[in-house]
Scaffold this motif. Structure first.
Motif, PDB file in Angstrom:
ATOM      1  N   ASN A   1    -143.934  47.061 -47.112  1.00 24.76           N
ATOM      2  CA  ASN A   1    -142.895  46.562 -46.235  1.00 24.76           C
ATOM      3  C   ASN A   1    -143.382  46.275 -44.860  1.00 24.76           C
ATOM      4  OD1 ASN A   1    -140.446  46.590 -47.907  1.00 24.76           O
ATOM      5  ND2 ASN A   1    -140.131  48.949 -47.424  1.00 24.76           N
ATOM      6  N   TRP A   2    -144.110  47.262 -44.322  1.00 28.43           N
ATOM      7  CA  TRP A   2    -144.762  46.990 -43.070  1.00 28.43           C
ATOM      8  C   TRP A   2    -145.774  45.600 -43.073  1.00 28.43           C
ATOM      9  CZ3 TRP A   2    -147.180  52.528 -43.237  1.00 28.43           C
ATOM     10  CH2 TRP A   2    -146.297  53.377 -43.015  1.00 28.43           C
ATOM     11  N   GLU A   3    -146.494  45.514 -44.120  1.00 30.56           N
ATOM     12  CA  GLU A   3    -147.457  44.255 -44.285  1.00 30.56           C
ATOM     13  C   GLU A   3    -146.313  42.876 -43.962  1.00 30.56           C
ATOM     14  OE1 GLU A   3    -149.367  43.818 -47.553  1.00 30.56           O
ATOM     15  OE2 GLU A   3    -150.360  42.073 -47.053  1.00 30.56           O
ATOM     16  N   THR A   4    -145.428  43.005 -44.987  1.00 33.30           N
ATOM     17  CA  THR A   4    -144.596  41.949 -45.033  1.00 33.30           C
ATOM     18  C   THR A   4    -143.887  41.447 -43.729  1.00 33.30           C
ATOM     19  OG1 THR A   4    -143.854  42.324 -47.382  1.00 33.30           O
ATOM     20  CG2 THR A   4    -142.404  41.055 -46.255  1.00 33.30           C
ATOM     21  N   PHE A   5    -143.618  42.425 -42.987  1.00 34.48           N
ATOM     22  CA  PHE A   5    -142.913  41.972 -41.890  1.00 34.48           C
ATOM     23  C   PHE A   5    -143.840  42.304 -40.503  1.00 34.48           C
ATOM     24  CE2 PHE A   5    -139.513  42.693 -44.653  1.00 34.48           C
ATOM     25  CZ  PHE A   5    -138.925  41.541 -44.605  1.00 34.48           C
ATOM     26  N   GLY A   6    -145.132  42.465 -40.614  1.00 37.09           N
ATOM     27  CA  GLY A   6    -145.834  42.425 -39.547  1.00 37.09           C
ATOM     28  C   GLY A   6    -145.695  43.925 -38.533  1.00 37.09           C
ATOM     29  N   LEU A   7    -145.345  44.810 -39.140  1.00 42.06           N
ATOM     30  CA  LEU A   7    -144.957  45.976 -38.465  1.00 42.06           C
ATOM     31  C   LEU A   7    -145.983  47.229 -38.502  1.00 42.06           C
ATOM     32  CD1 LEU A   7    -141.166  46.041 -39.670  1.00 42.06           C
ATOM     33  CD2 LEU A   7    -141.964  45.529 -37.495  1.00 42.06           C
ATOM     34  N   CYS A   8    -145.729  48.375 -37.599  1.00 42.62           N
ATOM     35  CA  CYS A   8    -146.493  49.497 -37.741  1.00 42.62           C
ATOM     36  C   CYS A   8    -147.980  49.357 -37.657  1.00 42.62           C
ATOM     37  CB  CYS A   8    -146.233  50.097 -38.973  1.00 42.62           C
ATOM     38  SG  CYS A   8    -144.472  50.647 -39.109  1.00 42.62           S
ATOM     39  N   SER A   9    -148.546  48.531 -36.756  1.00 39.68           N
ATOM     40  CA  SER A   9    -150.092  48.428 -36.542  1.00 39.68           C
ATOM     41  C   SER A   9    -150.743  49.692 -35.943  1.00 39.68           C
ATOM     42  CB  SER A   9    -150.390  47.118 -35.694  1.00 39.68           C
ATOM     43  OG  SER A   9    -149.541  47.345 -34.386  1.00 39.68           O
ATOM     44  N   ASN A  10    -149.772  50.668 -35.518  1.00 45.37           N
ATOM     45  CA  ASN A  10    -150.168  51.690 -34.536  1.00 45.37           C
ATOM     46  C   ASN A  10    -149.919  53.058 -35.537  1.00 45.37           C
ATOM     47  OD1 ASN A  10    -147.642  51.552 -34.225  1.00 45.37           O
ATOM     48  ND2 ASN A  10    -147.358  52.343 -32.269  1.00 45.37           N
ATOM     49  N   VAL A  11    -149.707  52.725 -37.137  1.00 43.46           N
ATOM     50  CA  VAL A  11    -149.262  53.719 -37.697  1.00 43.46           C
ATOM     51  C   VAL A  11    -150.567  54.070 -38.767  1.00 43.46           C
ATOM     52  CG1 VAL A  11    -147.590  54.417 -39.885  1.00 43.46           C
ATOM     53  CG2 VAL A  11    -146.990  53.360 -37.725  1.00 43.46           C
ATOM     54  N   LYS A  12    -150.912  55.606 -38.743  1.00 42.99           N
ATOM     55  CA  LYS A  12    -151.745  55.910 -39.750  1.00 42.99           C
ATOM     56  C   LYS A  12    -150.866  56.788 -41.009  1.00 42.99           C
ATOM     57  CE  LYS A  12    -155.239  57.127 -36.418  1.00 42.99           C
ATOM     58  NZ  LYS A  12    -156.101  58.105 -36.140  1.00 42.99           N
ATOM     59  N   ALA A  13    -150.931  56.051 -42.289  1.00 40.46           N
ATOM     60  CA  ALA A  13    -150.283  56.513 -43.393  1.00 40.46           C
ATOM     61  C   ALA A  13    -151.064  57.301 -44.116  1.00 40.46           C
ATOM     62  CB  ALA A  13    -149.507  55.245 -43.874  1.00 40.46           C
ATOM     63  N   PHE A  14    -150.755  58.197 -44.697  1.00 38.97           N
ATOM     64  CA  PHE A  14    -151.178  59.325 -45.773  1.00 38.97           C
ATOM     65  C   PHE A  14    -150.499  59.536 -46.832  1.00 38.97           C
ATOM     66  CE2 PHE A  14    -152.346  60.342 -41.378  1.00 38.97           C
ATOM     67  CZ  PHE A  14    -153.895  60.332 -41.267  1.00 38.97           C
ATOM     68  N   ASN A  15    -151.173  59.233 -48.059  1.00 41.91           N
ATOM     69  CA  ASN A  15    -150.487  59.437 -49.339  1.00 41.91           C
ATOM     70  C   ASN A  15    -150.997  60.921 -49.836  1.00 41.91           C
ATOM     71  OD1 ASN A  15    -150.853  58.035 -52.642  1.00 41.91           O
ATOM     72  ND2 ASN A  15    -149.186  59.486 -51.986  1.00 41.91           N
ATOM     73  N   MET A  16    -150.502  61.894 -49.149  1.00 43.20           N
ATOM     74  CA  MET A  16    -150.650  63.002 -49.522  1.00 43.20           C
ATOM     75  C   MET A  16    -149.687  64.077 -49.146  1.00 43.20           C
ATOM     76  SD  MET A  16    -153.582  64.131 -46.375  1.00 43.20           S
ATOM     77  CE  MET A  16    -153.996  65.867 -47.180  1.00 43.20           C
ATOM     78  N   ASN A  17    -149.731  65.310 -49.760  1.00 38.87           N
ATOM     79  CA  ASN A  17    -148.961  66.447 -49.465  1.00 38.87           C
ATOM     80  C   ASN A  17    -149.158  66.865 -48.033  1.00 38.87           C
ATOM     81  OD1 ASN A  17    -147.193  68.883 -49.541  1.00 38.87           O
ATOM     82  ND2 ASN A  17    -147.584  69.056 -51.671  1.00 38.87           N
ATOM     83  N   PHE A  18    -148.129  66.814 -47.446  1.00 38.23           N
ATOM     84  CA  PHE A  18    -148.230  67.311 -45.804  1.00 38.23           C
ATOM     85  C   PHE A  18    -148.920  68.716 -45.985  1.00 38.23           C
ATOM     86  CE2 PHE A  18    -146.208  69.794 -42.322  1.00 38.23           C
ATOM     87  CZ  PHE A  18    -146.853  69.061 -41.134  1.00 38.23           C
ATOM     88  N   ALA A  19    -148.529  69.622 -46.869  1.00 37.21           N
ATOM     89  CA  ALA A  19    -148.838  71.006 -46.995  1.00 37.21           C
ATOM     90  C   ALA A  19    -150.696  71.124 -46.826  1.00 37.21           C
ATOM     91  CB  ALA A  19    -148.586  71.714 -47.922  1.00 37.21           C
ATOM     92  N   ASP A  20    -151.074  70.032 -47.344  1.00 37.75           N
ATOM     93  CA  ASP A  20    -152.487  69.909 -47.462  1.00 37.75           C
ATOM     94  C   ASP A  20    -153.194  69.198 -46.289  1.00 37.75           C
ATOM     95  OD1 ASP A  20    -152.212  71.008 -49.896  1.00 37.75           O
ATOM     96  OD2 ASP A  20    -152.062  69.286 -51.028  1.00 37.75           O
TER      97      ASP A  20
END
Lengths: 246, 246, 246, 246
Positions: B131-150
């Motif tokens: 979604n972000w790539e499609t619309f050129g959004l969120c260049s200042n975002v670090k996305a993590f595919n992980m459990n927040f607890a870890d």
């Protein structure tokens, strides 16, 4: 971070909030409980002092409790939605027409590159300047104490526009002219009669017209007895939006 | 600015809106009226082409019409208010826990210095990135595919926090720990049972608790027959806010 | 009481409701489940038959599901409030101007001694008569298929009045004339423009003016996941009330 | 009809309303304007006396302004809707459990043949009796100052039932037992926790469950500046409805 003299502090006592400037020798009394401002100095945000919590005031706290009001201050529920609806980016130049007490300006300035704001009343203009100075807001704002009709502005100069004046229809063509093509203009309007009149005037200059109202309902925070507050604001303003058509 | 191939366009036909990518050879048909995407190329924002207006989609348009949804997307009425309520400045680091489809991330990223967002589901994580790539959004975002607890996070690392997960109470202590003192955490919650449970868990970690709902009512834009729309969303989510106490 | 042939039955299947007349040989099918009307005969109200519950339709069920509609039927939320607001006693004679489909008449007739109702459209008049006959309502109602302006009525004849027509201001003086001193007149109005116009016209004839809207929000009935329905009616009508001044 | 000594009068002064008993020698003063009760005697309903209008109080006026309150009085917006929702006819016997100040009783009694109402608190019981006597209401009501649990009642005795007590789930089986098959029971409930608990308890005894809230928004009556009032009640009660299943 710890509180220093001269800073603003938000003091909570149960459900009540007080926004105060930390001046030595002063104190706050609520229902038989007192907190000395001297005792707040050096304390941390979020700390409990007796029955009180001390916090840094948020922008919402500042708008609701800290701003002097020459006129009706726009509510956060309306201001926050409207600012994003204008689709502003950090490089954008935004027009505000009707500075009022400067509350909406403070919200817009967080999203925009710069905000140009016009206010015809000298009294409101001075209140707004003072409000921003008091709370260290709006460093990217150019404020003009003049009639917007007289403002020497290039065509297609602004990326977004917010109009909060009594008779917006009288300035509609100029607003349209200084806005870039396809960009959004928002209007803050108190009565249905004004909404009707403005809609009629907008039809040939703007497209994607929207009229809406935001209602906010708070709940009591007792988890065992969850229920809405007894009272809520029933009306602050109608919000109108349109995009410049060409 | 004029439309170029590959860009997104918002096409209006009366009260209807369509968000499309400009690919040559395609067209849009609505109730017997057609617009060829070829004819949109080179046209200006706000221009009328036959019965249609063409516009650049706003962030709200993108969230409502453009984002793929792996789960319920937060509504603009809720997202816009919440983002400002978090009291974010351009230098702030913001935590989002529960990326979902990435809609709230996109709103937060406009106010924040950077956003760190955590999503345990690989499917949602990929939808958000797309979604972000499609619309050129969120260049200042670090996305993590992980459990927040870890997530290995320092204490008092974030200036604000947004939690949108099913069982927020299970992660409350860690959320509290990584948030700076006095700073705001927001929760997006669908049911009253969850609100009660979360409020109970928050009492010793957060102060200045607020629970509220935002209701948005649109009006028909006929100035001679001004009246609200027939239907409105009755519920999207309860919004909870608290500030870290120490 | 048990169901007999020819009677109406309200059939529930989960959240869905169906109002049917019990005719032998017919049945209702919902999502692969069927109930034969034959099987309902002799059953008790409140009984479960397979996946279905059978009930006698309430007045609200009849208005929402049973009445044929020549025009917009007034909503129970508006009708029920308005009827009591008219402050009717069992000995009172009530005027209704604008019978429409006869829904409001049915509500008024439960509180009043008698209701006199006027409808200029022959089509609506016949629909209303048919609706009442079908459901055995309105035995204390006198219905007139005529223009209210032509109705030969004594002065100060009615104890209360309900007006639901497009241009109520044109009949306002006659309405005022036939109403007893100090008694209440209610108006059902869809647009703000009409509200403004009617208020202007009422000022010299009525006092204790009130304008209001009733909003009704339903909740999903899962006790573990209590939350409002996703959608609700945003608008049906503005309700105006005034009392005859002299 | 003209006002006589000892009667109640509703006195309007602009937007303010006062409900008074006409006792010679007394008067009402509002913002420097005075009206002597002596001067009201013999005047007509709807008449203007100086700056004041005089009217007979409606049931709504009586409930809001005239009733003494031992506890929270149910709001007309809730009471009026609920009464009709119970689907009462003039021959019906209605149960009210929790008389309170007797406001709901007064509404039910206008639709029902007779109302049997139970109140355990002697104080409330006496307040209710006094309220009805003062305003000449509820001649078809049988009031019992006793615990509903102890009331010797036949099975399937009532055509409808209204429960307004703190812990309705404790009495649910008896309520169910004394209600006729398929008939409606309404509950007035302040918190979401109670709604959840009651819904859980109802599932096996009632069908056609509904939970809803009524919101009422008043408008200022200036036709040139039509807009809602600034404040409105945000919450009075959740209304629950169910029909006896067998």
């Amino acid at each position: 971070m710890s509180f220093k003299e001269g800073e603003h502090v938000l003091i909570l006592y149960k459900d009540r909030k007080y926004l105060k400037r930390l001046v030595k020798g002063l104190h706050l009394s609520v229902r038989g409980h007192a907190i000395s401002f001297q005792d707040i100095l050096g304390k941390q945000e979020g700390q409990k002092i007796g029955e009180f919590f001390v916090l840094k005031p948020s922008l919402e706290d500042i708008l609701l409790l800290g701003f002097k009001r020459g006129t009706q201050v726009i509510y956060p529920k309306d201001a926050f939605y409207t600012a994003f609806k204008l689709d502003i980016r950090h490089t954008d130049r935004v027009l505000e027409f009707g500075t009022g007490s400067g509350a909406m300006t403070a919200v817009l300035s967080l999203l925009a590159g710069e905000v140009w704001t016009y206010e015809v009343s000298e009294r409101f203009y001075k209140i707004a300047l003072k409000n921003w100075e008091t709370f260290g807001l709006c460093s990217n704002v150019k404020a003009f104490n003049m009639n917007f009709a007289d403002a020497p502005l290039e065509d297609e100069f602004f990326d977004a526009c917010l109009v909060d004046v009594k008779e917006p229809w009288e300035y509609l063509e100029k607003v349209w002219r200084v806005l870039k093509r396809g960009k959004t203009c928002a209007f803050v309007i108190p009565t249905t009669n004004q909404v009707s009149r403005l809609l009629s005037s907008m039809a040939n200059l703007f497209t994607d017209l929207e009229v809406l109202e935001m209602l906010q309902r708070h709940y009591k925070t007792n988890p065992e007895r969850l229920r809405p507050e007894d009272q809520m604001p029933a009306h602050t303003a109608y919000l109108l939006f349109g995009r410049k058509r060409i």
